[in-house]
Design an enzyme around this catalytic site. Structure first.
Site, short mmCIF file in Angstrom:
data_model
loop_
_atom_site.label_atom_id
_atom_site.label_comp_id
_atom_site.label_asym_id
_atom_site.label_seq_id
_atom_site.Cartn_x
_atom_site.Cartn_y
_atom_site.Cartn_z
N SER A 65 0.66 -0.93 0.07
CA SER A 65 0.40 0.43 0.34
C SER A 65 0.83 1.18 -0.39
O SER A 65 2.15 0.98 0.70
CB SER A 65 -0.89 0.04 1.42
N1 SAH Z 1 -0.89 -4.50 3.94
C1 SAH Z 1 -0.37 -5.15 2.84
C2 SAH Z 1 -1.09 -4.78 1.63
C3 SAH Z 1 -1.63 -5.62 1.14
S1 SAH Z 1 -2.63 -5.45 -0.66
C4 SAH Z 1 0.90 -4.45 3.13
O1 SAH Z 1 1.39 -3.61 4.15
O2 SAH Z 1 1.86 -4.79 2.40
C5 SAH Z 1 -4.27 -6.52 0.15
C6 SAH Z 1 -3.80 -8.33 0.86
O3 SAH Z 1 -4.56 -8.61 1.11
C7 SAH Z 1 -2.85 -9.28 -0.60
O4 SAH Z 1 -1.65 -9.57 -0.30
C8 SAH Z 1 -4.54 -10.04 -1.15
O5 SAH Z 1 -3.81 -11.07 -1.06
C9 SAH Z 1 -4.70 -10.33 0.66
N2 SAH Z 1 -5.97 -10.70 0.47
C10 SAH Z 1 -7.36 -10.34 -0.18
N3 SAH Z 1 -8.01 -10.84 0.28
C11 SAH Z 1 -7.59 -11.79 1.50
C12 SAH Z 1 -8.55 -12.12 2.47
N4 SAH Z 1 -10.23 -12.96 2.37
N5 SAH Z 1 -7.48 -12.87 3.05
C13 SAH Z 1 -6.68 -12.46 3.85
N6 SAH Z 1 -6.10 -11.59 2.56
C14 SAH Z 1 -6.40 -11.12 1.78
#
Ligand code: SAH
Length: 217
Positions: A65
């Site tokens: 992000s």
């Molecule tokens: N917090 C992260 C940014 C994440 S982007 C950081 O600091 O880098 C969003 C993430 O959510 C992705 O890696 C994606 O694979 C995950 N994601 C999507 N749906 C999900 C679910 N149902 N459960 C867990 N993770 C999920």
């Protein structure tokens, strides 16, 4: 882990001041942003991008992000030391480290196996209290609940009731909720002590979608 040089520290301080100028005012958030080395979450050839206020691809079709989004969500959470926080969407692990640097105990779930394995390995190199889980964040972590705070870092199609149930009384959940324009509105939900919910809406954001079930896509 990549070294954290004076050059990195200098770039990070500049980014922290940029976020302050963009309206982040919680000093504990700014302090954590200034400490956590964001460049180690990116491939070393992308170090130039680590301290710009932009999202960036981290492989497996996912992104780390934007720093201002991480700071904004962290500020909305109103974190206090020793709080138990559940994060949905571990991704690179950067957001989890920012919350842990603020003194929280972080439990974080990722649904993508490859990303989960890569990030789990990286996070063991930090001294933080972070537990990583492979699973579907829609289900939360009943065994470790209730939580003081829940942060969702992928675009949620609806408010996940199961996660509300895993929130303590007076607990807070921050999530980007889909609107009709393919964008998300940042929502802060407070679970009042009588179990009722208070909702506050903040600006528009763009996140990758929150999917169901574990996968390698
Ligand atoms: N917090 C992260 C940014 C994440 S982007 C950081 O600091 O880098 C969003 C993430 O959510 C992705 O890696 C994606 O694979 C995950 N994601 C999507 N749906 C999900 C679910 N149902 N459960 C867990 N993770 C999920």
């Amino acid at each position: 882990m990549q070294a954290d040089t004076y050059r990195h520290k200098g770039m990070r301080l500049k980014m922290t001041e940029l976020l302050r100028n963009k309206g982040i005012s919680d000093e504990s958030v700014l302090c954590a942003i200034n400490v956590v080395p964001r460049h180690v979450f990116l491939d070393s050839s992308f170090v130039e991008f680590a301290y710009q206020d932009t999202a960036f691809p981290i492989g497996s079709g996912q992104t780390i992000s934007q720093p201002s989004t991480v700071a904004y969500q962290s500020q909305l959470l109103m974190v206090k030391k020793d709080m138990k926080i559940l994060e949905i969407g571990t991704g690179s692990g950067y957001q989890a480290c920012v919350l842990a640097q603020m003194g929280a105990k972080v439990f974080t779930i990722e649904r993508q196996r490859n990303l989960f394995l890569k990030t789990k390995a990286l996070l063991t190199e930090f001294p933080y209290h972070i537990k990583t889980f492979l699973g579907d964040g829609n289900k939360g972590l009943p065994t470790y609940s209730p939580f003081d705070r829940i942060i969702i870092t992928a675009a949620a199609p609806e408010i996940p009731e199961i996660l509300i149930d895993q929130l303590k009384p007076n607990g807070i959940m921050v999530l980007p909720l889909n609107d009709d324009n393919n964008e998300q509105k940042m929502l802060r939900i407070t679970k009042n002590s009588d179990g009722s919910l208070s909702k506050e809406e903040f600006g528009n954001f763009r996140f990758v979608p929150m999917l169901k079930e574990i996968g390698n896509d």
